[in-house]
Motif scaffolding. Sequence first.
Motif, PDB file in Angstrom:
ATOM      1  N   GLN A 151     -33.618  58.109  40.884  1.00 53.39           N
ATOM      2  CA  GLN A 151     -34.542  59.191  40.544  1.00 53.39           C
ATOM      3  C   GLN A 151     -35.241  59.735  41.790  1.00 53.39           C
ATOM      4  OE1 GLN A 151     -34.570  60.700  37.626  1.00 53.39           O
ATOM      5  NE2 GLN A 151     -32.963  59.242  37.083  1.00 53.39           N
ATOM      6  N   ALA A 152     -35.636  58.848  42.695  1.00 48.96           N
ATOM      7  CA  ALA A 152     -36.285  59.281  43.931  1.00 48.96           C
ATOM      8  C   ALA A 152     -35.328  60.125  44.776  1.00 48.96           C
ATOM      9  CB  ALA A 152     -36.775  58.073  44.722  1.00 48.96           C
ATOM     10  N   ALA A 153     -34.067  59.700  44.862  1.00 50.63           N
ATOM     11  CA  ALA A 153     -33.071  60.462  45.619  1.00 50.63           C
ATOM     12  C   ALA A 153     -32.873  61.850  45.010  1.00 50.63           C
ATOM     13  CB  ALA A 153     -31.750  59.703  45.669  1.00 50.63           C
ATOM     14  N   LEU A 154     -32.895  61.931  43.691  1.00 49.22           N
ATOM     15  CA  LEU A 154     -32.727  63.225  43.021  1.00 49.22           C
ATOM     16  C   LEU A 154     -33.964  64.113  43.175  1.00 49.22           C
ATOM     17  CD1 LEU A 154     -30.900  62.092  39.768  1.00 49.22           C
ATOM     18  CD2 LEU A 154     -29.922  63.386  41.678  1.00 49.22           C
ATOM     19  N   ARG A 155     -35.155  63.511  43.115  1.00 47.08           N
ATOM     20  CA  ARG A 155     -36.387  64.303  43.297  1.00 47.08           C
ATOM     21  C   ARG A 155     -36.427  64.923  44.688  1.00 47.08           C
ATOM     22  NH1 ARG A 155     -38.766  60.109  40.326  1.00 47.08           N
ATOM     23  NH2 ARG A 155     -39.392  59.031  42.226  1.00 47.08           N
ATOM     24  N   ALA A 156     -35.953  64.189  45.682  1.00 49.20           N
ATOM     25  CA  ALA A 156     -35.936  64.701  47.054  1.00 49.20           C
ATOM     26  C   ALA A 156     -34.854  65.757  47.266  1.00 49.20           C
ATOM     27  CB  ALA A 156     -35.745  63.549  48.038  1.00 49.20           C
ATOM     28  N   ARG A 157     -33.908  65.839  46.354  1.00 49.73           N
ATOM     29  CA  ARG A 157     -32.786  66.778  46.455  1.00 49.73           C
ATOM     30  C   ARG A 157     -32.595  67.475  45.113  1.00 49.73           C
ATOM     31  NH1 ARG A 157     -32.814  62.231  48.676  1.00 49.73           N
ATOM     32  NH2 ARG A 157     -32.306  61.995  50.875  1.00 49.73           N
ATOM     33  N   PRO A 158     -33.482  68.408  44.782  1.00 54.11           N
ATOM     34  CA  PRO A 158     -33.456  69.015  43.446  1.00 54.11           C
ATOM     35  C   PRO A 158     -32.205  69.841  43.144  1.00 54.11           C
ATOM     36  CG  PRO A 158     -35.134  70.061  44.816  1.00 54.11           C
ATOM     37  CD  PRO A 158     -34.582  68.908  45.594  1.00 54.11           C
ATOM     38  N   HIS A 159     -31.426  70.165  44.159  1.00 55.98           N
ATOM     39  CA  HIS A 159     -30.199  70.922  43.890  1.00 55.98           C
ATOM     40  C   HIS A 159     -29.082  70.033  43.347  1.00 55.98           C
ATOM     41  CE1 HIS A 159     -29.249  69.324  47.847  1.00 55.98           C
ATOM     42  NE2 HIS A 159     -27.998  69.771  47.754  1.00 55.98           N
ATOM     43  N   LEU A 160     -29.257  68.703  43.434  1.00 56.48           N
ATOM     44  CA  LEU A 160     -28.277  67.783  42.842  1.00 56.48           C
ATOM     45  C   LEU A 160     -28.638  67.549  41.381  1.00 56.48           C
ATOM     46  CD1 LEU A 160     -27.818  65.020  45.584  1.00 56.48           C
ATOM     47  CD2 LEU A 160     -26.510  67.120  45.249  1.00 56.48           C
ATOM     48  N   GLU A 161     -27.641  67.636  40.541  1.00 59.91           N
ATOM     49  CA  GLU A 161     -27.859  67.469  39.096  1.00 59.91           C
ATOM     50  C   GLU A 161     -26.820  66.495  38.551  1.00 59.91           C
ATOM     51  OE1 GLU A 161     -27.571  70.427  35.246  1.00 59.91           O
ATOM     52  OE2 GLU A 161     -28.011  71.286  37.214  1.00 59.91           O
ATOM     53  N   LEU A 162     -27.272  65.515  37.793  1.00 64.18           N
ATOM     54  CA  LEU A 162     -26.361  64.547  37.181  1.00 64.18           C
ATOM     55  C   LEU A 162     -26.113  64.920  35.727  1.00 64.18           C
ATOM     56  CD1 LEU A 162     -27.762  61.137  38.518  1.00 64.18           C
ATOM     57  CD2 LEU A 162     -25.996  62.601  39.507  1.00 64.18           C
ATOM     58  N   LYS A 163     -24.866  64.942  35.338  1.00 62.45           N
ATOM     59  CA  LYS A 163     -24.474  65.125  33.933  1.00 62.45           C
ATOM     60  C   LYS A 163     -23.748  63.863  33.516  1.00 62.45           C
ATOM     61  CE  LYS A 163     -25.759  69.384  33.205  1.00 62.45           C
ATOM     62  NZ  LYS A 163     -26.781  69.728  32.250  1.00 62.45           N
ATOM     63  N   ARG A 164     -24.217  63.235  32.482  1.00 58.91           N
ATOM     64  CA  ARG A 164     -23.624  61.978  32.021  1.00 58.91           C
ATOM     65  C   ARG A 164     -22.548  62.227  30.971  1.00 58.91           C
ATOM     66  NH1 ARG A 164     -26.366  57.741  33.911  1.00 58.91           N
ATOM     67  NH2 ARG A 164     -28.434  58.144  34.739  1.00 58.91           N
ATOM     68  N   LEU A 165     -21.477  61.454  31.088  1.00 57.28           N
ATOM     69  CA  LEU A 165     -20.447  61.481  30.051  1.00 57.28           C
ATOM     70  C   LEU A 165     -21.013  60.831  28.789  1.00 57.28           C
ATOM     71  CD1 LEU A 165     -17.337  60.314  32.095  1.00 57.28           C
ATOM     72  CD2 LEU A 165     -17.779  62.606  31.233  1.00 57.28           C
ATOM     73  N   PRO A 166     -20.519  61.211  27.621  1.00 55.76           N
ATOM     74  CA  PRO A 166     -20.967  60.536  26.402  1.00 55.76           C
ATOM     75  C   PRO A 166     -20.592  59.051  26.443  1.00 55.76           C
ATOM     76  CG  PRO A 166     -19.665  62.500  25.880  1.00 55.76           C
ATOM     77  CD  PRO A 166     -19.567  62.279  27.356  1.00 55.76           C
ATOM     78  N   SER A 167     -21.380  58.247  25.785  1.00 55.71           N
ATOM     79  CA  SER A 167     -21.073  56.815  25.706  1.00 55.71           C
ATOM     80  C   SER A 167     -19.734  56.616  25.020  1.00 55.71           C
ATOM     81  CB  SER A 167     -22.154  56.091  24.909  1.00 55.71           C
ATOM     82  OG  SER A 167     -23.379  56.179  25.588  1.00 55.71           O
ATOM     83  N   TYR A 168     -19.033  55.580  25.444  1.00 50.76           N
ATOM     84  CA  TYR A 168     -17.745  55.195  24.853  1.00 50.76           C
ATOM     85  C   TYR A 168     -16.757  56.351  24.843  1.00 50.76           C
ATOM     86  CZ  TYR A 168     -20.745  51.403  23.459  1.00 50.76           C
ATOM     87  OH  TYR A 168     -21.637  50.373  23.486  1.00 50.76           O
ATOM     88  N   SER A 169     -16.593  56.984  26.001  1.00 48.94           N
ATOM     89  CA  SER A 169     -15.631  58.086  26.111  1.00 48.94           C
ATOM     90  C   SER A 169     -14.727  57.894  27.327  1.00 48.94           C
ATOM     91  CB  SER A 169     -16.377  59.416  26.208  1.00 48.94           C
ATOM     92  OG  SER A 169     -17.260  59.402  27.313  1.00 48.94           O
ATOM     93  N   PRO A 170     -13.964  56.792  27.344  1.00 48.22           N
ATOM     94  CA  PRO A 170     -13.113  56.540  28.510  1.00 48.22           C
ATOM     95  C   PRO A 170     -12.066  57.627  28.737  1.00 48.22           C
ATOM     96  CG  PRO A 170     -12.556  55.049  26.730  1.00 48.22           C
ATOM     97  CD  PRO A 170     -13.798  55.789  26.314  1.00 48.22           C
ATOM     98  N   GLN A 171     -11.706  58.371  27.692  1.00 45.88           N
ATOM     99  CA  GLN A 171     -10.707  59.425  27.849  1.00 45.88           C
ATOM    100  C   GLN A 171     -11.220  60.556  28.739  1.00 45.88           C
ATOM    101  OE1 GLN A 171     -12.475  58.844  25.129  1.00 45.88           O
ATOM    102  NE2 GLN A 171     -13.190  60.770  24.295  1.00 45.88           N
ATOM    103  N   LEU A 172     -12.532  60.660  28.915  1.00 43.40           N
ATOM    104  CA  LEU A 172     -13.109  61.696  29.772  1.00 43.40           C
ATOM    105  C   LEU A 172     -13.328  61.221  31.206  1.00 43.40           C
ATOM    106  CD1 LEU A 172     -15.817  63.094  27.331  1.00 43.40           C
ATOM    107  CD2 LEU A 172     -13.536  64.009  27.774  1.00 43.40           C
ATOM    108  N   ASN A 173     -13.228  59.945  31.433  1.00 47.27           N
ATOM    109  CA  ASN A 173     -13.504  59.376  32.743  1.00 47.27           C
ATOM    110  C   ASN A 173     -12.184  59.158  33.483  1.00 47.27           C
ATOM    111  OD1 ASN A 173     -14.419  57.980  34.953  1.00 47.27           O
ATOM    112  ND2 ASN A 173     -15.834  56.702  33.786  1.00 47.27           N
TER     113      ASN A 173
END
Length: 109
Positions: A40-62
């Motif tokens: 979270q600290a790394a992201l606050r210092a770099r607001p242009h970086l955005e994390l999007k999480r894959l849905p839980s239990y979705s190995p077909q997307l990973n």
Amino acid sequence: MQRAFAERLRQIAVRYPAQKHPRVVLIIDNAPWHAGEGVQAALRARPHLELKRLPSYSPQLNVIERFWTLLRRRHPQPTVRHDRRPEALDPQQHLLLTDRPLADPIPHR
């Protein structure tokens, strides 16, 4: 692992600076090291970086999950799973798991 991921975010921010890349979206899974105060600290210092999480239990997307499936098909585990001694593996499996040959070659004199 969390510190390593936070450091990786810092490296990505250097490679993709906000001036040239106002929005950088990273797709991640739900691994525990992708969360926490260090990240979270790394992201606050770099607001242009955005994390999007894959849905839980979705190995077909990973993508990495597809790689592991392919690797398991091409290099099956030894029949006796409880025996992890190097001599229980065939030479290819040992090389794959350890990055070194089953037996070091004897140097010629």
